[in-house]
Design a protein around this motif. Structure first.
Motif, short mmCIF file in Angstrom:
data_model
loop_
_atom_site.label_atom_id
_atom_site.label_comp_id
_atom_site.label_asym_id
_atom_site.label_seq_id
_atom_site.Cartn_x
_atom_site.Cartn_y
_atom_site.Cartn_z
N THR A 81 1.13 -1.29 -0.05
CA THR A 81 -0.03 -0.15 0.05
C THR A 81 0.85 1.18 0.04
O THR A 81 1.93 1.19 0.75
CB THR A 81 -0.89 0.07 1.26
OG1 THR A 81 -0.29 0.14 2.27
CG2 THR A 81 -1.97 -1.09 1.31
N PHE A 82 0.30 2.29 -0.45
CA PHE A 82 1.07 3.53 -0.72
C PHE A 82 0.27 4.65 -1.00
O PHE A 82 -0.53 4.70 -2.00
CB PHE A 82 2.23 3.35 -1.73
CG PHE A 82 2.85 4.51 -2.25
CD1 PHE A 82 3.24 5.45 -1.28
CD2 PHE A 82 3.23 4.93 -3.76
CE1 PHE A 82 4.18 6.62 -1.68
CE2 PHE A 82 4.17 5.85 -3.97
CZ PHE A 82 4.54 6.62 -2.97
N GLY A 83 0.03 5.75 -0.22
CA GLY A 83 -0.81 6.70 -0.41
C GLY A 83 -0.25 8.08 0.27
O GLY A 83 0.57 8.01 1.14
N ILE A 84 -0.41 9.27 -0.65
CA ILE A 84 -0.01 10.35 -0.02
C ILE A 84 -0.85 11.34 -0.15
O ILE A 84 -2.06 11.36 -0.88
CB ILE A 84 1.43 10.70 -1.15
CG1 ILE A 84 0.85 10.96 -2.37
CG2 ILE A 84 2.52 9.96 -0.62
CD1 ILE A 84 1.92 11.95 -3.03
N ARG A 85 -0.67 12.66 0.60
CA ARG A 85 -1.47 13.69 0.56
C ARG A 85 -0.67 14.79 -0.21
O ARG A 85 0.41 15.28 0.09
CB ARG A 85 -2.04 14.17 1.72
CG ARG A 85 -2.81 15.35 1.83
CD ARG A 85 -3.31 15.64 3.26
NE ARG A 85 -2.39 15.83 4.33
CZ ARG A 85 -2.21 17.01 4.64
NH1 ARG A 85 -2.71 18.25 4.15
NH2 ARG A 85 -1.34 17.43 5.53
N PHE A 86 -1.21 15.44 -1.28
CA PHE A 86 -0.37 16.84 -1.74
C PHE A 86 -0.55 18.00 -0.81
O PHE A 86 -1.55 18.22 -0.39
CB PHE A 86 -1.00 16.84 -3.14
CG PHE A 86 -0.82 15.59 -4.06
CD1 PHE A 86 0.27 15.34 -4.52
CD2 PHE A 86 -1.89 14.83 -4.33
CE1 PHE A 86 0.57 14.23 -5.30
CE2 PHE A 86 -1.87 13.88 -5.09
CZ PHE A 86 -0.57 13.36 -5.59
N THR A 115 5.95 -0.73 7.82
CA THR A 115 4.77 0.25 7.74
C THR A 115 5.60 1.66 7.91
O THR A 115 6.29 1.72 8.86
CB THR A 115 3.64 0.49 8.58
OG1 THR A 115 2.81 -0.81 8.35
CG2 THR A 115 2.75 1.69 8.44
N CYS A 116 5.56 2.54 6.98
CA CYS A 116 6.32 3.89 7.26
C CYS A 116 5.58 5.12 6.95
O CYS A 116 4.62 5.04 6.13
CB CYS A 116 7.76 3.90 6.67
SG CYS A 116 7.51 3.33 4.86
N ASP A 117 5.92 6.35 7.66
CA ASP A 117 5.43 7.67 7.16
C ASP A 117 6.69 7.88 5.84
O ASP A 117 7.98 7.72 6.15
CB ASP A 117 5.63 8.51 8.23
CG ASP A 117 4.51 8.36 9.38
OD1 ASP A 117 3.63 7.72 8.90
OD2 ASP A 117 4.76 8.90 10.44
N VAL A 118 6.08 8.74 4.93
CA VAL A 118 6.81 8.82 3.81
C VAL A 118 6.56 10.33 3.49
O VAL A 118 5.40 10.81 3.73
CB VAL A 118 6.86 8.01 2.58
CG1 VAL A 118 7.26 6.89 2.88
CG2 VAL A 118 5.25 7.98 2.03
#
Length: 140
Positions: A81-86, A115-118
């Protein structure tokens, strides 16, 4: 990364710093992604839209973070899983640095689930442009 490497909570991911974003790169990304919105490639259009000039595709910045992750684990892992906020716009000549920190580790039969914060920042000024989370499996 070599097979069998292990992660712990608080570990920092190896950062990835990209060369300055170029207008050519934006045109190439538009063609590759099919996103031909002129705010990414036509200066006058972006100016008229009130953006102060062309801006990079948000998904290009996300791809840079994805590259940091896949460079980290290579064939020894898989991104689940991989999700970001612009948060802020990226423009030509911005230098993007992608980083992350491990927030959770689960032991699994064949390795670890990490699991990590990116996030990614742009220079100058290290302004955060995206932030999110990723989860990947590292094989033992």
């Amino acid at each position: 990364m070599t097979k069998g490497m292990r992660f712990g909570v608080g570990d920092r991911l190896a950062p990835l710093t990209k060369p300055p974003v170029t207008r050519t790169q934006l045109v190439m990304y538009a063609g590759a992604s099919g996103d031909f919105n002129p705010i990414h490639t036509v200066e006058s259009f972006a100016q008229e839209a009130g953006l102060g000039g062309v801006i990079a595709h948000g998904m290009l910045t996300m791809a840079f973070v994805g590259q940091m992750l896949t460079d980290l684990f290579g064939e020894s892992g898989e991104l689940s899983t991989f999700g970001i906020r612009f948060i802020d716009m990226v423009r030509p000549d911005d230098i993007i640095t992608c980083e992350g920190v491990v927030t959770e580790v689960e032991e699994a039969a064949n390795g670890q689930i990490v699991t990590c914060d990116v996030w990614a920042t742009k220079a100058p000024g290290d302004v955060k442009v995206v932030q999110g989370t990723a989860r990947f499996r590292i094989f033992a």
